[in-house]
Design an enzyme around this catalytic site. Structure first.
Site, PDB file in Angstrom:
ATOM      1  N   HIS A   1      25.834  -0.945 -51.912  1.00  9.82           N
ATOM      2  CA  HIS A   1      26.638  -1.197 -53.061  1.00  9.82           C
ATOM      3  C   HIS A   1      27.904  -0.458 -53.127  1.00  9.82           C
ATOM      4  CE1 HIS A   1      22.817  -1.817 -54.919  1.00  9.82           C
ATOM      5  NE2 HIS A   1      23.084  -2.978 -55.102  1.00  9.82           N
TER       6      HIS A   1
ATOM      7  N   VAL B   1      24.909  -3.028 -44.887  1.00 11.78           N
ATOM      8  CA  VAL B   1      24.790  -1.766 -44.526  1.00 11.78           C
ATOM      9  C   VAL B   1      23.424  -1.385 -44.306  1.00 11.78           C
ATOM     10  CG1 VAL B   1      25.276   0.631 -45.240  1.00 11.78           C
ATOM     11  CG2 VAL B   1      26.907  -1.207 -45.902  1.00 11.78           C
TER      12      VAL B   1
ATOM     13  N   GLN C   1      22.496 -16.300 -51.049  1.00 11.62           N
ATOM     14  CA  GLN C   1      23.303 -16.022 -52.076  1.00 11.62           C
ATOM     15  C   GLN C   1      24.689 -15.997 -51.922  1.00 11.62           C
ATOM     16  OE1 GLN C   1      22.129 -12.769 -55.378  1.00 11.62           O
ATOM     17  NE2 GLN C   1      23.730 -11.882 -54.222  1.00 11.62           N
TER      18      GLN C   1
ATOM     19  N   ALA D   1      20.555   0.124 -59.721  1.00  8.26           N
ATOM     20  CA  ALA D   1      19.604   0.931 -58.579  1.00  8.26           C
ATOM     21  C   ALA D   1      20.530   1.217 -57.369  1.00  8.26           C
ATOM     22  CB  ALA D   1      18.360   0.423 -58.435  1.00  8.26           C
TER      23      ALA D   1
ATOM     24  N   ARG E   1      15.190  -2.143 -53.505  1.00  6.87           N
ATOM     25  CA  ARG E   1      13.628  -2.568 -53.302  1.00  6.87           C
ATOM     26  C   ARG E   1      12.922  -1.345 -52.246  1.00  6.87           C
ATOM     27  NH1 ARG E   1      11.951  -7.338 -55.798  1.00  6.87           N
ATOM     28  NH2 ARG E   1      13.896  -8.863 -56.209  1.00  6.87           N
TER      29      ARG E   1
ATOM     30  N   HIS F   1      23.083   1.739 -53.994  1.00  5.98           N
ATOM     31  CA  HIS F   1      22.744   2.787 -52.928  1.00  5.98           C
ATOM     32  C   HIS F   1      23.972   2.511 -51.920  1.00  5.98           C
ATOM     33  CE1 HIS F   1      22.164  -1.237 -51.244  1.00  5.98           C
ATOM     34  NE2 HIS F   1      21.019  -1.562 -52.070  1.00  5.98           N
TER      35      HIS F   1
ATOM     36  N   MET G   1      22.697  -5.336 -59.676  1.00  7.12           N
ATOM     37  CA  MET G   1      21.701  -5.226 -60.877  1.00  7.12           C
ATOM     38  C   MET G   1      21.294  -3.597 -60.853  1.00  7.12           C
ATOM     39  SD  MET G   1      19.157  -8.521 -60.807  1.00  7.12           S
ATOM     40  CE  MET G   1      18.353  -8.063 -59.385  1.00  7.12           C
TER      41      MET G   1
ATOM     42  N   LYS H   1      23.852  -9.260 -46.743  1.00  9.28           N
ATOM     43  CA  LYS H   1      22.281  -8.960 -46.557  1.00  9.28           C
ATOM     44  C   LYS H   1      21.707 -10.083 -47.460  1.00  9.28           C
ATOM     45  CE  LYS H   1      19.528  -6.354 -49.177  1.00  9.28           C
ATOM     46  NZ  LYS H   1      18.423  -7.378 -49.466  1.00  9.28           N
TER      47      LYS H   1
END
Length: 279
Positions: free
Chosen positions: A38, A177, A154, A33, A188, A35, A31, A150
């Protein structure tokens, strides 16, 4: 050179050419943003596949709180620069109408495994996740899809959906990570103020202590109760859950007699953090 595509038609044209050439295609659904968590998935996809697609779509169907959707960070230009530097082949960034065109009327529900924990706290969340991920698999036609551990629940929901619907994609789960102080990387985290950011690593620290107590034969219920109290002491305003669950089916556990995960969700500084570790 990385291409930014916004329509399914364009994407499928490119992927069709890759498949005709016998290329293995990997996808990293996000989605945005982005880091280092990802980017670790991108690197895993690069190692395992010939071509890599990263999707960026802030999926409205998985937010049960409109304010949370509104506040979710959107940083496409910065994300695109990061992905180009990693050698991603395509950034697929469709608009809402491309994913959910007028008249869209289908949803995917994964019963059982999606009901507790995040499913109980965020009604409709996993239906939104399963629906958009199924669509992204259909759009990208990827051979492999990469998700972080994490979001453990899901990951299990996606694996169950793929198995149940015979979707021809291999789901790869990559290790969480963490920052140097143990905080799990999350989009977030940028919303944490200085004090909350200093206190936030307490989540991982307390979870590690609870997991060690359980592994060493301690009473599960007592260890969880102590962990919840320790999180409040560490500055967390609310602990939504701190539970020991079976790793694959997420069933409650009172004794450590099979592979397990310790999962938590807690609020600090107005930000909801989740994490999980093996036990």
């Amino acid at each position: 050179m990385m291409q930014i595509l916004r329509t399914v038609a364009e994407l499928r044209t490119r992927v069709r050419g890759w498949k005709e050439d016998g290329r293995q295609v990997g996808v990293v659904p996000t989605m945005g943003a982005l880091h280092d968590g990802h980017l670790s998935l991108v690197r895993a996809a690069k190692r395992g596949c010939d071509r890599v697609i990263v999707t960026i779509f802030v999926n409205p169907k998985q937010f049960n709180n409109p304010a949370d959707l509104e506040k979710y960070p959107r940083t496409e230009a910065a994300d695109a620069a990061l992905l180009a530097a990693e050698g991603v082949d395509i950034l697929f960034a469709p608009g809402p109408d491309e994913v959910y065109p007028p008249g869209f009327a289908t949803s995917v529900t994964v019963s059982g495994i999606s009901d507790p924990l995040e499913g109980a706290m965020r009604p409709g969340h996993f239906e939104g996740v399963a629906t958009v991920v199924a669509k992204l698999f259909g759009m990208t036609q990827a051979n492999r899809a990469y998700f972080g551990q994490k979001d453990w629940q899901q990951l299990q929901v996606v694996k169950r959906m793929v198995a149940d619907l015979n979707i021809p994609v291999e789901v790869v789960g990559a290790e969480t990570v963490r920052e140097g102080d143990g905080l799990a990387m999350s989009s977030r985290n940028v919303r944490l103020d200085a004090l909350s950011r200093a206190q936030a690593p307490g989540l991982y620290r307390v979870m590690s202590k609870v997991a060690a107590a359980i592994r060493n034969g301690g009473d599960v219920a007592a260890a969880l109760d102590q962990g919840r109290a320790d999180l409040v002491q560490a500055g967390f305003a609310e602990v939504e859950y701190l539970d020991l669950r079976s790793a694959a089916l997420l069933e409650p556990m009172t004794t450590l007699d099979q592979p397990a995960r310790l999962l938590a969700a807690a609020w600090i500084g107005g930000v909801r953090l989740i994490d999980n570790i093996p036990v």
